[in-house]
Design a protein around this motif. Structure first.
Motif, PDB file in Angstrom:
ATOM      1  N   ARG A 114     -30.271  33.045  69.504  1.00 49.14           N
ATOM      2  CA  ARG A 114     -30.207  34.236  68.669  1.00 49.14           C
ATOM      3  C   ARG A 114     -30.871  35.433  69.325  1.00 49.14           C
ATOM      4  NH1 ARG A 114     -27.531  33.794  63.479  1.00 49.14           N
ATOM      5  NH2 ARG A 114     -28.462  35.823  63.097  1.00 49.14           N
ATOM      6  N   PHE A 115     -31.966  35.208  70.039  1.00 45.41           N
ATOM      7  CA  PHE A 115     -32.715  36.336  70.578  1.00 45.41           C
ATOM      8  C   PHE A 115     -32.187  36.741  71.944  1.00 45.41           C
ATOM      9  CE2 PHE A 115     -36.892  35.307  68.127  1.00 45.41           C
ATOM     10  CZ  PHE A 115     -36.201  35.424  66.948  1.00 45.41           C
ATOM     11  N   GLU A 116     -31.867  35.743  72.778  1.00 47.63           N
ATOM     12  CA  GLU A 116     -31.523  36.078  74.157  1.00 47.63           C
ATOM     13  C   GLU A 116     -30.053  35.853  74.468  1.00 47.63           C
ATOM     14  OE1 GLU A 116     -34.884  34.881  76.941  1.00 47.63           O
ATOM     15  OE2 GLU A 116     -35.193  33.500  75.283  1.00 47.63           O
ATOM     16  N   PHE A 117     -29.350  35.187  73.583  1.00 49.45           N
ATOM     17  CA  PHE A 117     -27.989  34.738  73.832  1.00 49.45           C
ATOM     18  C   PHE A 117     -27.868  34.142  75.228  1.00 49.45           C
ATOM     19  CE2 PHE A 117     -23.333  35.002  74.389  1.00 49.45           C
ATOM     20  CZ  PHE A 117     -23.051  34.108  73.380  1.00 49.45           C
ATOM     21  N   PHE A 132     -16.540  28.353  70.550  1.00 48.58           N
ATOM     22  CA  PHE A 132     -16.673  29.722  71.039  1.00 48.58           C
ATOM     23  C   PHE A 132     -15.472  30.271  71.809  1.00 48.58           C
ATOM     24  CE2 PHE A 132     -18.660  32.950  73.878  1.00 48.58           C
ATOM     25  CZ  PHE A 132     -19.003  33.846  72.896  1.00 48.58           C
ATOM     26  N   ASN A 187     -14.234  33.137  66.728  1.00 44.64           N
ATOM     27  CA  ASN A 187     -15.597  33.565  66.485  1.00 44.64           C
ATOM     28  C   ASN A 187     -16.303  32.493  65.638  1.00 44.64           C
ATOM     29  OD1 ASN A 187     -17.954  34.779  65.862  1.00 44.64           O
ATOM     30  ND2 ASN A 187     -17.054  36.535  64.783  1.00 44.64           N
ATOM     31  N   PRO A 201     -24.161  38.329  60.088  1.00 45.69           N
ATOM     32  CA  PRO A 201     -25.075  39.077  59.227  1.00 45.69           C
ATOM     33  C   PRO A 201     -24.611  39.183  57.781  1.00 45.69           C
ATOM     34  CG  PRO A 201     -24.693  40.249  61.278  1.00 45.69           C
ATOM     35  CD  PRO A 201     -23.745  39.091  61.256  1.00 45.69           C
ATOM     36  N   TYR A 250     -23.487  47.700  62.859  1.00 49.36           N
ATOM     37  CA  TYR A 250     -24.572  46.724  62.895  1.00 49.36           C
ATOM     38  C   TYR A 250     -25.850  47.476  63.205  1.00 49.36           C
ATOM     39  CZ  TYR A 250     -21.611  42.508  63.096  1.00 49.36           C
ATOM     40  OH  TYR A 250     -20.736  41.492  62.815  1.00 49.36           O
ATOM     41  N   GLY A 264     -27.266  44.554  58.436  1.00 49.66           N
ATOM     42  CA  GLY A 264     -28.501  44.265  59.169  1.00 49.66           C
ATOM     43  C   GLY A 264     -28.353  42.983  59.967  1.00 49.66           C
ATOM     44  N   GLU A 306     -32.425  41.576  68.729  1.00 47.55           N
ATOM     45  CA  GLU A 306     -31.527  40.540  68.235  1.00 47.55           C
ATOM     46  C   GLU A 306     -30.111  41.109  68.079  1.00 47.55           C
ATOM     47  OE1 GLU A 306     -33.211  38.557  64.823  1.00 47.55           O
ATOM     48  OE2 GLU A 306     -31.636  37.044  64.815  1.00 47.55           O
ATOM     49  N   SER A 354     -28.244  40.668  71.265  1.00 49.86           N
ATOM     50  CA  SER A 354     -27.829  39.280  71.388  1.00 49.86           C
ATOM     51  C   SER A 354     -26.594  39.011  70.536  1.00 49.86           C
ATOM     52  CB  SER A 354     -28.996  38.390  70.979  1.00 49.86           C
ATOM     53  OG  SER A 354     -28.602  37.067  70.892  1.00 49.86           O
ATOM     54  N   ARG A 355     -26.592  39.602  69.340  1.00 51.67           N
ATOM     55  CA  ARG A 355     -25.462  39.470  68.415  1.00 51.67           C
ATOM     56  C   ARG A 355     -24.187  40.042  69.049  1.00 51.67           C
ATOM     57  NH1 ARG A 355     -25.170  36.120  64.364  1.00 51.67           N
ATOM     58  NH2 ARG A 355     -22.925  36.147  64.248  1.00 51.67           N
ATOM     59  N   LYS A 385     -23.540  40.362  72.242  1.00 54.75           N
ATOM     60  CA  LYS A 385     -23.096  39.475  73.318  1.00 54.75           C
ATOM     61  C   LYS A 385     -22.399  38.257  72.736  1.00 54.75           C
ATOM     62  CE  LYS A 385     -26.928  40.506  76.476  1.00 54.75           C
ATOM     63  NZ  LYS A 385     -28.145  39.903  77.047  1.00 54.75           N
ATOM     64  N   LEU A 386     -22.958  37.744  71.636  1.00 58.64           N
ATOM     65  CA  LEU A 386     -22.406  36.548  71.020  1.00 58.64           C
ATOM     66  C   LEU A 386     -21.008  36.796  70.480  1.00 58.64           C
ATOM     67  CD1 LEU A 386     -24.501  34.419  68.561  1.00 58.64           C
ATOM     68  CD2 LEU A 386     -22.189  34.983  67.985  1.00 58.64           C
ATOM     69  N   GLU A 387     -20.829  37.917  69.817  1.00 64.96           N
ATOM     70  CA  GLU A 387     -19.519  38.173  69.201  1.00 64.96           C
ATOM     71  C   GLU A 387     -18.523  38.719  70.213  1.00 64.96           C
ATOM     72  OE1 GLU A 387     -20.067  40.507  65.699  1.00 64.96           O
ATOM     73  OE2 GLU A 387     -21.128  38.913  64.648  1.00 64.96           O
ATOM     74  N   ASP A 398     -41.923  39.720  68.254  1.00 67.21           N
ATOM     75  CA  ASP A 398     -41.413  38.975  69.397  1.00 67.21           C
ATOM     76  C   ASP A 398     -40.558  39.892  70.283  1.00 67.21           C
ATOM     77  OD1 ASP A 398     -39.945  37.208  71.123  1.00 67.21           O
ATOM     78  OD2 ASP A 398     -40.432  35.573  69.748  1.00 67.21           O
ATOM     79  N   ARG A 418     -38.398  39.257  72.329  1.00 70.42           N
ATOM     80  CA  ARG A 418     -37.029  38.827  72.543  1.00 70.42           C
ATOM     81  C   ARG A 418     -36.119  39.249  71.407  1.00 70.42           C
ATOM     82  NH1 ARG A 418     -38.655  32.791  73.279  1.00 70.42           N
ATOM     83  NH2 ARG A 418     -40.052  33.565  71.663  1.00 70.42           N
ATOM     84  N   SER A 419     -36.721  39.491  70.220  1.00 68.72           N
ATOM     85  CA  SER A 419     -35.879  39.825  69.077  1.00 68.72           C
ATOM     86  C   SER A 419     -36.106  41.250  68.600  1.00 68.72           C
ATOM     87  CB  SER A 419     -36.141  38.856  67.928  1.00 68.72           C
ATOM     88  OG  SER A 419     -37.511  38.808  67.635  1.00 68.72           O
ATOM     89  N   ALA A 476     -40.489  37.893  64.010  1.00 69.67           N
ATOM     90  CA  ALA A 476     -39.217  38.161  64.681  1.00 69.67           C
ATOM     91  C   ALA A 476     -38.881  39.645  64.640  1.00 69.67           C
ATOM     92  CB  ALA A 476     -38.103  37.358  64.039  1.00 69.67           C
TER      93      ALA A 476
END
Lengths: 521, 325
Positions: free
Chosen positions: A229-232, A381, A385, A472, B26, B57, B63, B66-67, B69-71, B153, B155-156, B191
């Protein structure tokens, strides 16, 4: 004849499929994770400290829970008092209590601005601080002391009163009674209780997230979550997940060697014996009220703080509670369908096979939700999504996570029915349909109801995989609770906790009650 | 999946407004809290865009990245609001952001030129405390004191990352020593900023990592003069908060319109007394009375986005190692 051959092969196929699913679930996801990660690349010093902390806190938590549980269970086994039965029932509550709710309660009592700190301040002493190792261990003992107490109490209830009477009539003192009767019993019960609690603490995530206090209180599970979650950093998450899987595997092997305690509530409410009850009454009262206070104070803190706020909760809580209900019901359906099918399909097998299947189900206990979550995430993944599958994935993972508990209730139940009634079926040449509908299913109602209740309540309070997958805008009750605690709206958080607990207990009660049917009312 | 969500009653409102274009932003949690800029920003933008502005949020600032990158390109977001200069280099490397050019008279110290990100406010990190409590004037004194602090933190959270940079900027190679000595002052690492500030307000710590402008909130909005910040003689690290437009947006024109709106008077006027930061473009009405002044250039510390990106990994390992003790 041909029909029964087909039935047998169907049974084998179904059983095989469920076992394959279970194995894929734990080993498969771990394999995906290991392939994606850099295998066992060089570990950073921070990873090493997370591993050290994870093992250390699990050892301390299991040791404290079990060693405090011994005197408490002993006191409960020989003292009779008003509310004893209620207290023993209450000891089962933390097992299905959503972790975040327990943590919130503990913070209200033991936190820097909690009741005890205020009291200490009143006497001119400093505040307590529970962030870090102390908080993690405190919370783990809160959740596992009652569990250990019930296991050990079961041990005491299992000792025939005649033995106590015999030693008594032979003039044995309490020390020799301990050596002759109680110690052999404890030696049988303690290792299983210890290993089980050690396993549960090894994969602890929510507690470390809420009160770990930073890098000094980071478990491997939490480090996986942070890498995600923080660093992916999927590679790092995968490496950590491989380590976690290895650790759990080692402990699971240990678990094969010791008999794990049964899940259930049978026979706990009767007094085991009353020898020494009068002599040790004062000491016993201290143990019982200490443990009861430790359990009840945080829970009442939440009720106290949250009850008033329920009506003024925002509307999103309502839709979140429906989502949570949906997740709980799906995972209960999936879990009970698979567990019941598996139990029935191995009913004719030899005892050894049944033991092996029960053993495999222990794997589920040692499987880390975040390793599985990571694995599933990596699989999904490339195609969609993962956040859009958060609800079904969470429901499925919760179902698999709860399988060991359901199987440990259902396999013995099915076995008992077959042992007792199979000759009836053979002698009456009973058809398969009648056999299942008239004999097997009615007798399975109670264990199925009980295990469905467990699964539903566990799934309702889950905060692990959902935290990993949630987008979210997804809202479940535990997610809302976490966000409210995050923004420090403690009164609202307490109110949501009350709703969450009420909903979990209600589901448990509905299923369990439904299982009991009219037989007892 | 949508149908399942619908069934769960989550998107019951979306059917009613299906014809209105939706702009999804976001952002970090505190931006959309009841007392944050979110509600006012939403009302003001919706009044001029005939669209539905949905601000979601996603944790704290770091964070958010990171979100994203994830999506990846599948993200439903059009705008990411709440990264800062320390994360910009990393964010640009993802190749997920679209260049824009939003011209404005930026009041950001050292000016602004970056084609991917647009600043919306800025401030100085500081430890906020109660007036009357013993105070300290640098990290060394803080580490030697018994004061209890809450931090975020790195990282977040962007303040958490800013603190790493702050210690690096002030102490360079000695940063590690400072972190080792600060370890026993830290009550907990949260966090996000909201959690930390909430804990401080509940009395769970003596100090919290926030901004020099945070006491102004208590003074102006609550007429409460009990909060102040500890002025550090080594200077304060700066944060410039930015927003960017995702390449994958399905509302490119609306997204540009939002970014222009973001540096306009309406938005910038909302910032000082809701986000409690310096506006990126000084609104015509100026700053409210009682709002703090900018620090001298000598006391303003900041790394360029590329330097911050280079320092980040080592600083993070240093921090984790010290706090794991």
């Amino acid at each position: 004849m041909a029909g029964s051959v087909i039935a047998i092969s169907l049974r084998l196929i179904f059983g095989g499929a469920v076992i394959t699913a279970l194995l894929t679930f734990s080993f498969g996801t771990a394999a995906v994770v290991a392939l994606r990660g850099h295998g066992f690349g060089p570990l950073l010093p921070t990873d090493l400290s997370a591993i050290r902390f994870t093992l250390w806190q699990a050892l301390v938590s299991a040791f404290l829970s079990v060693s405090v549980a011994i005197p408490v269970a002993r006191a409960l086994s020989r003292q009779s008092f008003f509310g004893r039965r209620a207290l023993i029932t209450l000891l089962g509550a933390p097992f299905i209590l959503p972790v975040l709710v327990g943590v919130l309660g503990l913070l209200s009592v033991f936190g820097r601005s909690g009741w005890i700190s205020e009291l200490l301040l009143f006497f001119g002493l400093g505040r307590l601080s529970i962030y870090g190792a102390s908080g993690v261990i405190l919370a783990h003992v809160f959740f596992n002391l009652p569990l250990a107490t019930r296991f050990i109490l079961q041990g005491w209830s299992g000792v025939p009163a005649e033995r106590f009477r015999l030693t008594d009539s032979l003039g044995a003192n309490s020390w020799s009674r301990f050596l002759l009767i109680e110690w052999p019993m404890l030696r049988g019960v303690l290792p299983g209780a210890f290993v089980l609690i050690f396993l549960l603490c090894l994969t602890s995530f929510t507690v470390a997230l809420a009160v770990g206090g930073g890098p000094k209180g980071t478990t491997i599970e939490l480090a996986i979550y942070q890498a995600f979650r923080f660093e992916f950093n999927l590679g790092k998450a995968a490496s950590l997940a491989t380590i976690q899987f290895g650790l759990c595997g080692i402990v699971a092997l240990l678990a094969f060697l010791v008999p794990l305690p049964k899940v259930g509530d049978i026979g706990l409410d009767r007094l085991a014996h009353q020898f020494g009850a009068r002599k040790h009454r004062r000491l016993d009262i201290i143990w019982i009220s200490g443990a009861a206070g430790f359990l009840i104070l945080p829970l009442s803190a939440i009720l106290f703080r949250g009850l008033g706020g329920i009506l003024s909760l925002p509307g999103q809580v309502f839709s979140a509670s429906i989502t949570s209900l949906l997740i709980a019901l799906i995972s209960t359906g999936v879990c009970i369908f698979l567990a019941l099918g598996l139990s029935l399909s191995i009913a004719y097998s030899r005892l050894n096979t049944q033991k092996i299947v029960e053993g495999i189900s222990v794997l589920g206990l040692s499987t880390s939700p975040l390793v599985v979550g990571t694995g599933l995430f990596l699989m999904i993944f490339p195609f969609v999504n993962p956040a859009s599958l958060a609800i079904p994935v969470t429901a499925f993972v919760n179902a698999m996570m709860a399988m060991p508990f359901a199987l440990r209730v259902l396999i013995p139940a099915v076995r008992d029915i077959y042992n007792e009634y199979l000759h009836l079926r053979l002698s009456l040449n009973m058809g398969r349909g009648i056999w299942l509908m008239r004999i097997v299913f009615p007798r399975l109602r109670r264990p199925v109801g009980f295990s469905a209740g467990l699964v539903a309540a566990l799934s309702m309070g889950d905060f692990g995989v959902i935290a990993l997958f949630a987008s979210p805008d997804l809202q479940t009750l535990p997610l809302i609770l976490y966000r409210l605690m995050g923004s420090y709206q403690m009164d609202q958080a307490a109110a949501v906790s009350v709703v969450l607990v009420a909903q979990s207990l209600f589901l448990f009660w509905i299923f369990d009650r439904g299982g009991r049917g009219h037989t007892e009312s | 999946m949508r149908s399942l969500s619908l069934f769960a009653g989550l998107f019951l409102t979306s059917a009613a407004v299906a014809d209105t274009p939706v702009l999804t932003v976001y952002t970090y949690d505190s931006f959309i809290s009841d007392w944050g800029p979110g509600p006012a920003v939403e009302a003001a933008f919706e009044a001029q865009c005939s669209c539905d502005l949905q601000m979601i949020g996603a944790g704290d600032g770091a964070e958010l990245l990171s979100r994203v990158k994830l999506e990846g390109t599948r993200s439903e977001a059009d705008i990411i609001l709440g990264l800062d200069t320390n994360l910009m280099a990393d964010a640009m490397k993802t190749d997920l952001f679209e260049p824009v050019s939003i011209v404005a008279d930026y009041a950001v110290p050292n000016g602004w030129n970056n084609k991917f990100f647009t600043p919306f406010d800025w401030g100085y990190f500081a430890f906020v405390q109660n007036v009357g409590l013993e105070t300290v004037s640098n990290f060394r004194e803080l580490a030697d004191s018994d004061l209890k602090i809450v931090i975020q933190d790195p990282r977040s959270s962007t303040p958490g990352l800013g603190l790493l940079m702050w210690v690096k900027a002030a102490y360079g190679a000695d940063a590690k020593k400072i972190w080792n000595d600060l370890n026993d002052n830290i009550v907990t690492v949260t966090a996000g900023w909201s959690e930390a500030y909430g804990m401080f307000l509940e009395g769970e710590a003596d100090m919290v990592l926030s901004y020099t402008t945070s006491p102004a909130y208590h003074i102006i909005a609550e007429q409460d003069n009990s909060k102040t910040f500890a002025a550090f003689d080594e200077g304060h690290y700066m944060q410039v908060e930015v927003a960017g437009k995702l390449r994958s947006t399905d509302q490119p024109i609306l997204a540009d319109q939002f970014l222009k709106f973001m540096v306009s008077d309406v938005f910038q006027d909302i910032i000082p007394t809701t986000n409690w930061m310096f506006p990126a473009v000084t609104p015509t009405g100026g700053l409210p009375d009682g709002f703090p002044k900018a620090l001298s250039a000598k006391k303003s510390l900041i790394f360029s986005p590329s330097d911050a990106a280079l320092l980040r990994e080592d600083a993070l390992l240093e921090w984790q190692a010290a706090l794991s003790q």
